[in-house]
Design a protein around this motif. Sequence first.
Motif: not given
Length: 288
Positions: A81, A273-274, A276, A280
Motif C-alpha cells: 500500500e 474484500f478490498p 491489494t 486491483a
Amino acid sequence: MDLQQMRYVVAVAETASFTRAAEACHVVQSALSHQVARLEKELGARLFERTSRRVRLTTAGEAFLPAARQALEAAERARAEVAAATGEIRGRLTVGSIPTVAAVDLPSVIRTYRRRYPQVRFSLRAGSSERLVEQVRDGALDAAFLGVQPGFLPQGVRDREIGQGRHVAVMAPDHPLAARHEVDLRLMAGEVFVDFADGSAARAQSDQAFAALGLRREVAFEVSGVELMLRMVRQALGIALLPGAFGAELHGLRCVPITDGPVRVERLVWSRFPPTPAAAAFLALLDV
C-alpha cells in the motif's frame, strides 16, 4: 515477537523440517531453531513436536499458525500500500485457473501484467472450479478463472461472466465419427467417454446435457486433468467433450461440433474484500 520469527514458524510448518525451513529462509538452521525456541518461550507453549523422524505442529502451534500467516500477509500488504501510494505497484498476486480457460488469452494477460508491474511476484495455480472458488473465498487466491454450467453462482465471492460456448466432441482421427461434420448427443450416447470426476463442475455440463434428453452414457475413465484425458483420447480409449474454443488449439485430434452439445460458462471470481494494489491492477487489466 517479530515478523521474522513468524516467517520461521510458517516455514517449519510448511516444510515439516527445520533443515528445509532454514534452507527456504536462507539462514543457518541453528539461527532459525534459536528464534523459534525464543518465540516458544515468550508464548509459554511449544509450537512443534520434534522427533528424530518428523516435525509437526502441536495444538498450540496449530492455533498460532493462522494468526502468524495473517500477520505476515498484513505486513506484506502494508508495504504494498505504501509503494502504491508513491506510484509503484508491488507485492504478491496469486491467480487460479482451470486448465481449459479460453475466454481470455491468459498467457498474454500475464505477460502484459508482468511488463507493467515487474515488482509484483506473480503466481499461477491450476485447479477445479469448485476448489478455486474456495481458495478465493479463503484468501489463498486473489482471483480465479472458472468453467461452469449455466446458472452456477459461486458463493462468497464477487464474479463476472467473461464468456461461454458449446462443447465439441474430441476424438482420435480414425474414430468412426471423426469424418462427420457434426454430431448430436443421441448419436454419441453409445460411445465410451473419458471425462472429469463425477460431481465436478467440469463434468456437470456434459452430464446435464445427456440427462436432459433422457440419455445415459458410459464414462469408463475419470481423470483429474485434461492432459491425461487427451492422451487417453489419442490412444482411442474413448472420446471427450471439451469447450470448442479450447479444442481449436488441439493438434493431432479431431474436434467435431455437437448440435445439441453442453454449454460452458466461464467466470472470473475475486474476493469480496478490498483488493491489494497488485490485485486491483490485475482486475483493471481485465476491465473489472
